[in-house]
Design a protein around this motif. Structure first.
Motif, PDB file in Angstrom:
ATOM      1  N   ASN A  90       0.876  -1.172  -0.022  1.00  0.00           N
ATOM      2  CA  ASN A  90      -0.054   0.068  -0.016  1.00  0.00           C
ATOM      3  C   ASN A  90       0.992   1.256  -0.117  1.00  0.00           C
ATOM      4  O   ASN A  90       0.363   2.375  -0.148  1.00  0.00           O
ATOM      5  N   GLN A  91       2.050   1.224   0.031  1.00  0.00           N
ATOM      6  CA  GLN A  91       3.071   2.280  -0.162  1.00  0.00           C
ATOM      7  C   GLN A  91       3.370   2.626  -1.708  1.00  0.00           C
ATOM      8  O   GLN A  91       3.922   3.526  -1.861  1.00  0.00           O
ATOM      9  N   ASP A  92       2.949   1.675  -2.497  1.00  0.00           N
ATOM     10  CA  ASP A  92       3.321   1.755  -4.011  1.00  0.00           C
ATOM     11  C   ASP A  92       2.192   2.497  -4.579  1.00  0.00           C
ATOM     12  O   ASP A  92       0.925   2.494  -4.037  1.00  0.00           O
ATOM     13  N   ILE A  93       2.534   2.809  -5.881  1.00  0.00           N
ATOM     14  CA  ILE A  93       1.536   3.693  -6.672  1.00  0.00           C
ATOM     15  C   ILE A  93       1.748   2.779  -8.211  1.00  0.00           C
ATOM     16  O   ILE A  93       2.773   2.545  -8.544  1.00  0.00           O
ATOM     17  N   ILE A  94       0.555   2.624  -8.621  1.00  0.00           N
ATOM     18  CA  ILE A  94       0.740   2.104  -9.971  1.00  0.00           C
ATOM     19  C   ILE A  94      -0.009   3.170 -10.723  1.00  0.00           C
ATOM     20  O   ILE A  94      -1.024   4.009 -10.591  1.00  0.00           O
ATOM     21  N   GLY A  95       0.346   3.483 -12.145  1.00  0.00           N
ATOM     22  CA  GLY A  95      -0.023   4.351 -12.974  1.00  0.00           C
ATOM     23  C   GLY A  95      -0.671   3.755 -14.119  1.00  0.00           C
ATOM     24  O   GLY A  95      -0.384   2.566 -14.525  1.00  0.00           O
ATOM     25  N   VAL A  96      -1.705   4.549 -14.950  1.00  0.00           N
ATOM     26  CA  VAL A  96      -2.304   3.955 -16.136  1.00  0.00           C
ATOM     27  C   VAL A  96      -2.186   5.242 -17.177  1.00  0.00           C
ATOM     28  O   VAL A  96      -2.615   6.057 -16.914  1.00  0.00           O
ATOM     29  N   SER A 141       4.465  11.598  -9.036  1.00  0.00           N
ATOM     30  CA  SER A 141       3.924  10.201  -8.292  1.00  0.00           C
ATOM     31  C   SER A 141       4.890   9.205  -8.126  1.00  0.00           C
ATOM     32  O   SER A 141       4.807   8.493  -7.261  1.00  0.00           O
ATOM     33  N   GLN A 142       5.683   9.186  -9.145  1.00  0.00           N
ATOM     34  CA  GLN A 142       6.903   8.004  -8.978  1.00  0.00           C
ATOM     35  C   GLN A 142       6.092   6.491  -9.032  1.00  0.00           C
ATOM     36  O   GLN A 142       6.350   5.766  -7.764  1.00  0.00           O
ATOM     37  N   PRO A 143       5.345   6.133 -10.020  1.00  0.00           N
ATOM     38  CA  PRO A 143       4.582   4.839  -9.667  1.00  0.00           C
ATOM     39  C   PRO A 143       5.682   3.719  -9.892  1.00  0.00           C
ATOM     40  O   PRO A 143       6.671   4.018 -10.713  1.00  0.00           O
TER      41      PRO A 143
END
Length: 540
Positions: A70-76, A117-119
């Protein structure tokens, strides 16, 4: 705190769920029969609710096994297509923060936004992957790149199918899969982008509670035909487009996806699918109000129209009502920082033209004096401020901007000027902020000015938005040339067009001036630039 002159929305008829957005979406899709839920308006291809749920669940499990937390970010980063929501739902199921990027971003724009955001992972379409690959070396965090709409690996990037095969649990059972619980108040569900009241784009942190409150407002039933199908042409990376579709998933209504807006295909879809409610932006509202193509299609299924993204003129609103034979065009008002909107038209209430309606349930609004900050009574114009669980958590890694936007008492200052009448119906009449809204998209003058100053023949530049019936507002640039240099309007326009998304282009033109008016601290006096435009118009 003085509570006088605060307008409170109605009480919600339904409670705000105390579970994650992922759990709500999973439950809604799981309870639905195996019916089409996403349909490509151009090709007729479709995805069922069961297929969407299965793919998103498998992908959610794979992302966790890949090592994301939950500390990560994914991008689309993709245009609208049938597979856009596979990673969107997977992220929400897995309790991972989602961010979205415009498919129209240039390399320069995408580099800036992605470095905000650094995904850890970016999901791309075949159409956008080349841009992402070109900026990979410029990113602070090098992401894994996955292709969403191809059956095989592409340009050295894994496709979703192969990523799942490599990472899914060997004993995975889709029927037993449960989304990850989250802290709904504090955990960020999505990071979307806005320039706030000024400046370069900022990452707007929207929590699960923010989104759940919006879901509850629409479940309330007073603000739209939520169970009716919709045609989704607004880009899904945008707040409007993203949450329109997620709302429809909650109500398990199918969505007709448009990769881009094409008038005759849009009208054909309304006719063929008997669409009852249209969700439009002002540019599409204007087109529908004026196009002769409307006469070639049966529009009798349309019962209501809602418009958001930017204010709709009274003239276009009245034309649209007449042409489509609807009682009211329901406008909505809000911003990315309020998760979508916080005012709108109730379904069974008539409103005067030009109003953005009533305050949504569970939301409070006040209009404050620009000088004193004191809350004002009816028919007095000031800045619109909003408070409630629709207000963002804040800007990503930017506490200074957050504190400028949200005061110590929790009021979000919109930068918009408006008033409310004796019926507590609101009208937006102007903007304090310099932000330009073109086709519902935000264009920051500061960003365009910084870009223009990179041109070797430009000494100074100022950008303002000017009204345009089709786009809402379009950017106009005032340019001071470097002494002795020759520079044409077309050269300036082409210089900008090659470096920005289409909606940021200088469609308002270029005007050469001897100097840009500024105050002693160097801030551009845009009011004086607007006066120059008005003087020019009056001399025509």
């Amino acid at each position: 705190m003085d509570e006088e002159h605060i307008i409170y929305g109605d009480e919600l008829k339904v409670p705000v769920p105390n579970v994650s957005v992922g759990i709500q979406l999973h439950n809604a899709l799981k309870q639905n029969k195996d019916v089409p839920i996403l349909i490509d308006t151009f090709t007729g291809d479709r995805i069922s609710s069961k297929t969407l749920l299965n793919t998103a669940s498998r992908l959610g499990n794979s992302l966790k096994n890949f090592g994301l937390t939950n500390q990560d970010i994914i991008g689309v980063c993709s245009e609208n297509n049938l597979h856009f929501f596979d990673p969107v739902l997977a992220a929400l199921f897995a309790g991972i923060t989602l961010t979205t990027f415009s498919s129209q971003y240039t390399e320069r724009e995408l580099t800036y936004i992605a470095n905000l955001s650094q995904p850890s992972v970016i999901f791309c379409s075949v159409e956008t992957v080349s841009t992402v690959l070109k900026i990979e070396a410029q990113l602070k965090r090098v992401p894994k790149i996955i292709i969403i709409n191809h059956e095989e690996d592409y340009k050295g990037c894994q496709c979703v199918k192969n990523f799942i095969s490599e990472n899914i649990s060997k004993t995975f059972d889709v029927d037993a899969y449960e989304p990850v619980p989250v802290n709904i108040k504090d955990d960020v569900a999505t990071i979307l982008y806005s320039s706030g009241t000024t400046g370069f784009p900022k990452g707007v942190m929207i929590t699960h509670l923010n989104i759940s409150t919006v879901f509850a407002i629409y479940m309330d039933g007073r603000y739209g035909l939520q169970r009716s199908p919709c045609i989704a042409f607004v880009p899904f990376y945008h707040t409007y487009g993203l949450f329109l579709v997620l709302r429809k998933f909650i109500f398990v209504s199918y969505v007709l996806i448009m990769k881009k807006f094409v008038t005759h295909i849009y009208l054909q879809a309304i006719q063929d699918y008997n669409i009852e409610e249209l969700q439009v932006v002002p540019s599409v509202a204007q087109l529908l109000a004026k196009t002769d193509l409307l006469n070639n299609y049966d529009m009798s299924s349309v019962k209501s129209i809602s418009c958001a993204g930017a204010p709709l003129s009274k003239h276009i609103e009245e034309l649209l009502q007449k042409r489509l034979k609807v009682d009211n065009v329901r406008q909505r008002y809000g911003m990315t920082e309020t998760t979508v909107g916080f005012m709108g038209h109730k379904v069974n209430k008539r409103y005067p033209s030009g109003t953005c309606g009533d305050v949504f349930p569970s939301v409070s609004v006040k209009v404050v004096d620009l000088e004193t900050g004191k809350a004002l009574g009816s028919m007095k114009t000031g800045e619109i401020c909003c408070r409630g669980n629709v207000v963002m958590k804040g800007y990503l890694n930017n506490s200074e901007a957050t504190n400028e936007m949200i005061d110590i008492d929790g009021w979000l200052h919109t930068g918009d000027i408006g008033f409310y009448d004796s019926n507590k119906t609101f009208f937006v009449v102007d903007r304090i902020k310099d932000l330009i809204k073109c086709k519902g998209f935000q264009v920051a003058p500061v960003e365009l000015e910084a870009l223009l100053l990179n041109h070797s023949k430009i000494a100074d530049a100022g950008v303002i938005g000017i009204p345009d019936e089709r786009y809402g507002e379009i950017p106009l640039a005032f340019i001071v040339k470097v002494q002795g240099e020759n520079l044409s309007e077309k050269e300036v326009e082409n210089f900008v067009a090659g470096k920005v998304a289409p909606y940021k282009r200088l469609r308002g033109g270029v005007k050469f001036v001897p100097q840009i008016p500024r105050n002693p601290s160097g801030k551009i006096l845009r009011r004086m630039l607007r006066n120059e435009v008005n003087k020019f118009k009056s001399n025509l």
